[in-house]
Design a protein around this motif. Structure first.
Motif, PDB file in Angstrom:
ATOM      1  N   ARG A   1       0.834  -1.211   0.000  1.00  0.00           N
ATOM      2  CA  ARG A   1       0.000   0.000   0.000  1.00  0.00           C
ATOM      3  C   ARG A   1       0.862   1.253   0.000  1.00  0.00           C
ATOM      4  NH1 ARG A   1      -3.396  -3.177   3.553  1.00  0.00           N
ATOM      5  NH2 ARG A   1      -5.523  -3.319   2.691  1.00  0.00           N
ATOM      6  N   SER A   2       2.022   1.162   0.623  1.00  0.00           N
ATOM      7  CA  SER A   2       2.930   2.310   0.690  1.00  0.00           C
ATOM      8  C   SER A   2       3.708   2.497  -0.601  1.00  0.00           C
ATOM      9  CB  SER A   2       3.909   2.137   1.865  1.00  0.00           C
ATOM     10  OG  SER A   2       3.206   2.072   3.092  1.00  0.00           O
ATOM     11  N   GLY A   3       3.493   1.594  -1.560  1.00  0.00           N
ATOM     12  CA  GLY A   3       4.168   1.715  -2.850  1.00  0.00           C
ATOM     13  C   GLY A   3       5.557   1.147  -2.873  1.00  0.00           C
ATOM     14  N   ASP A   4       5.862   0.218  -1.962  1.00  0.00           N
ATOM     15  CA  ASP A   4       7.222  -0.301  -1.843  1.00  0.00           C
ATOM     16  C   ASP A   4       7.370  -1.743  -2.311  1.00  0.00           C
ATOM     17  OD1 ASP A   4       8.208   2.090  -0.759  1.00  0.00           O
ATOM     18  OD2 ASP A   4       7.493   1.549   1.240  1.00  0.00           O
ATOM     19  N   ALA A   5       6.431  -2.243  -3.125  1.00  0.00           N
ATOM     20  CA  ALA A   5       6.536  -3.601  -3.652  1.00  0.00           C
ATOM     21  C   ALA A   5       5.899  -3.665  -5.029  1.00  0.00           C
ATOM     22  CB  ALA A   5       5.858  -4.598  -2.710  1.00  0.00           C
ATOM     23  N   ASP A   6       6.462  -4.522  -5.881  1.00  0.00           N
ATOM     24  CA  ASP A   6       5.913  -4.737  -7.218  1.00  0.00           C
ATOM     25  C   ASP A   6       4.865  -5.842  -7.228  1.00  0.00           C
ATOM     26  OD1 ASP A   6       7.802  -2.897  -8.464  1.00  0.00           O
ATOM     27  OD2 ASP A   6       9.315  -4.452  -8.106  1.00  0.00           O
ATOM     28  N   VAL A   7       5.073  -6.850  -6.400  1.00  0.00           N
ATOM     29  CA  VAL A   7       4.196  -8.017  -6.399  1.00  0.00           C
ATOM     30  C   VAL A   7       4.069  -8.540  -4.974  1.00  0.00           C
ATOM     31  CG1 VAL A   7       6.074  -9.660  -6.904  1.00  0.00           C
ATOM     32  CG2 VAL A   7       3.734 -10.225  -7.590  1.00  0.00           C
TER      33      VAL A   7
END
Length: 325
Positions: free
Chosen positions: A94-100
């Motif tokens: 949710r914080s934008g720190d993962a691709d999958v």
């Protein structure tokens, strides 16, 4: 749907093949020859890295190393894996720190998708949960048919129970079982570790208590702890309440525009394709299979693509004709 070993296709089905084929350009050079000509990565992805957030169970069992090594060998792209409980893994995304994201709590996955953070969810694999405890079984739960009955008996005897207490998929399943049992856990007998599965198993073992564990992590640590399976999950004929399905979902590039969506879909395509599913199926510890692939099936579950309670606008059942007559 009852957990069972599925009949796998000898050839990737058209849906799974299309998922991987959509990423073909990502993993090949301009001539379509696979970059260096020997199956390695193409120039398009040199220096790129996939960021995966996933559960502690995939890490603790060693499965994560196995599938990520196969992906990197096939495409030449490293995977940075962040091992967390499901709740924390989804918060990272949710914080934008993962691709999958690879997790095992469908209700939390659904919420994540309904909020717009994730797209293209796929069923990946399953195992199950087991209730484990010391050999002397002070609460007398061994052989109990229902998980909720076993939990109620543990509470009635105030036998030590170690809970992960970390908003993980395992913790969510545990809370659901307590709810089914009619017990609100608490007091000196109820220990919330706030730790992953491996650490929670160790604490339960050291203190002679019970806990709920995914079968894979328990098998991977059973030689190091003094606990045994007292109530089986559905893989061995136990209650469906102990089912443990895993899903995989890409971060939504419309919301998280800095994430590598193409690479995420390549990873999803690989793991849900024949090669990735074979890696999952063939991974064993001490001769025991830890996870059972379910992405490729002769009877696919089409509900995997949307939240379980999703309905089209207006409440029309999926598949009904909304056209005016």
């Amino acid at each position: 749907m009852a957990i069972q070993r599925r009949e796998f296709l000898s050839v990737v089905g058209s849906g799974a093949a299309a998922g991987l084929a959509g990423c073909t350009g990502l993993f090949s050079d301009e001539g379509g020859n696979g970059g260096d000509g020997d199956g390695g990565s193409g120039a398009d992805i040199e220096g790129e890295e996939l960021v995966l957030t996933t559960t502690t169970s995939t890490y603790d069992t060693g499965l994560l190393d196995e599938v990520n090594a196969a992906f990197e060998e096939r495409f030449g792209t490293p995977v940075q894996a962040i091992s967390q409980g499901t709740g924390a893994a989804l918060e990272t995304a949710r914080s934008g720190d993962a691709d999958v994201i690879m997790v095992h709590a469908r209700s939390q996955e659904d919420e994540f998708m309904e909020e717009g953070h994730g797209v293209n969810r796929r069923d990946l694999m399953f195992n199950d949960f087991v209730i484990v405890g010391p050999a002397d079984d002070p609460a007398g739960i061994e052989g109990t048919e229902g998980a909720e009955e076993a939990f109620a008996t543990i509470a009635e005897n105030e036998a030590l129970f170690a809970s992960r207490g970390d908003d993980s998929g395992t913790h969510g399943t545990e809370l659901g079982i307590w709810e089914e049992s009619g017990v609100e856990p608490g007091g000196e007998w109820y220990l919330e570790t706030g730790q992953g599965m491996g650490d929670t198993l160790n604490q339960a073992s050291q203190q002679g208590g019970y806990t709920l564990a995914d079968r894979g992590t328990f098998i991977s640590q059973q030689e190091e702890i003094e606990l045994g399976i007292l109530v089986e999950g559905p893989v061995e004929g136990g209650p469906e309440l102990l089912a443990n399905p895993y899903g995989i979902v890409a971060a939504n590039p419309a919301v998280h525009e800095d994430r590598n969506y193409d690479l995420a879909m390549g990873y999803i395509g690989f793991l849900t394709g024949q090669e990735g599913q074979d890696v999952i199926e063939n991974y064993e510890l001490d001769g025991e299979q830890l996870f059972f692939p379910e992405a490729i099936s002769e009877d696919p579950n089409f509900g995997q693509y949307v939240p379980e309670d999703w309905q089209p606008d207006g409440g029309t059942e999926a598949g009904e004709d909304e056209t005016d007559t």
